[in-house]
Design a protein around this motif. Structure first.
Motif, short mmCIF file in Angstrom:
data_model
loop_
_atom_site.label_atom_id
_atom_site.label_comp_id
_atom_site.label_asym_id
_atom_site.label_seq_id
_atom_site.Cartn_x
_atom_site.Cartn_y
_atom_site.Cartn_z
N ALA A 139 0.83 -1.20 0.00
CA ALA A 139 0.00 0.00 0.00
C ALA A 139 0.87 1.25 0.00
N LEU A 140 1.92 1.25 0.79
CA LEU A 140 2.82 2.39 0.85
C LEU A 140 3.51 2.60 -0.49
N ARG A 141 3.93 1.53 -1.13
CA ARG A 141 4.57 1.63 -2.44
C ARG A 141 3.61 2.26 -3.45
N HIS A 142 2.34 1.85 -3.41
CA HIS A 142 1.33 2.41 -4.32
C HIS A 142 1.15 3.91 -4.07
N VAL A 143 1.06 4.28 -2.81
CA VAL A 143 0.90 5.70 -2.46
C VAL A 143 2.12 6.49 -2.94
N GLU A 200 4.12 5.78 -5.38
CA GLU A 200 4.08 5.88 -6.84
C GLU A 200 3.13 6.98 -7.28
N GLN A 201 1.95 7.06 -6.64
CA GLN A 201 0.98 8.09 -6.98
C GLN A 201 1.54 9.48 -6.68
N VAL A 202 2.20 9.62 -5.54
CA VAL A 202 2.80 10.91 -5.19
C VAL A 202 3.87 11.27 -6.21
N GLY A 203 4.66 10.30 -6.60
CA GLY A 203 5.69 10.54 -7.61
C GLY A 203 5.08 11.02 -8.92
N HIS A 204 3.98 10.40 -9.33
CA HIS A 204 3.30 10.84 -10.56
C HIS A 204 2.81 12.28 -10.42
N LEU A 205 2.25 12.60 -9.27
CA LEU A 205 1.73 13.95 -9.07
C LEU A 205 2.85 14.98 -9.04
#
Length: 124
Positions: free
Chosen positions: A26-30, A32-37
């Motif tokens: 879950a942390l990895r997914h979050v 990744e999303q922050v990195g995209h943003l």
């Protein structure tokens, strides 16, 4: 007695390890999303600087979207939350969610980040 205590301890350790793995995913997914943003924000900054403008993309490159969906997509690209978008447009959060669902369907994406990326790419 010692065997059952050891078994209980092993089960507890296993449960904790499984939970740690799930949290890690879950942390990895979050992250990744922050990195995209963050990448989107950098692209917005560079695109505005290159064009000599601070104006941000508003998603108007999609004729299949309604005018209101273009507005919602513009706020989404700027990083607005559903609550912020609702307040800015004078509509309910539920209406924003409906617009988001329609935008995702029409753009063929599954989430906010993908919609924002697609809007940014349409402006290139």
């Amino acid at each position: 007695m010692a065997l059952s205590y050891d078994q209980a301890l092993d089960r507890a350790i296993t449960a904790l390890l499984l939970e740690a793995v799930e949290h890690s995913r879950a942390l990895r997914h979050v992250l990744e999303q922050v990195g995209h943003l963050v990448m989107l924000r950098v692209q917005l900054h560079h695109a505005g600087a290159a064009a000599g403008s601070t104006e941000e993309p508003d998603g108007e490159g999609f004729p299949e979207l309604t005018n209101r969906e273009h507005e919602v997509l513009g706020y989404l690209v700027r990083g607005g939350t559903n609550r912020e978008i609702a307040k800015a447009l004078g509509i309910s959060e539920r209406t924003v969610k409906n617009h988001m669902r329609n935008i995702f369907t029409k753009l063929g994406v599954a989430d906010r980040t993908s919609a924002a990326v697609k809007a940014l790419e349409s402006r290139r």
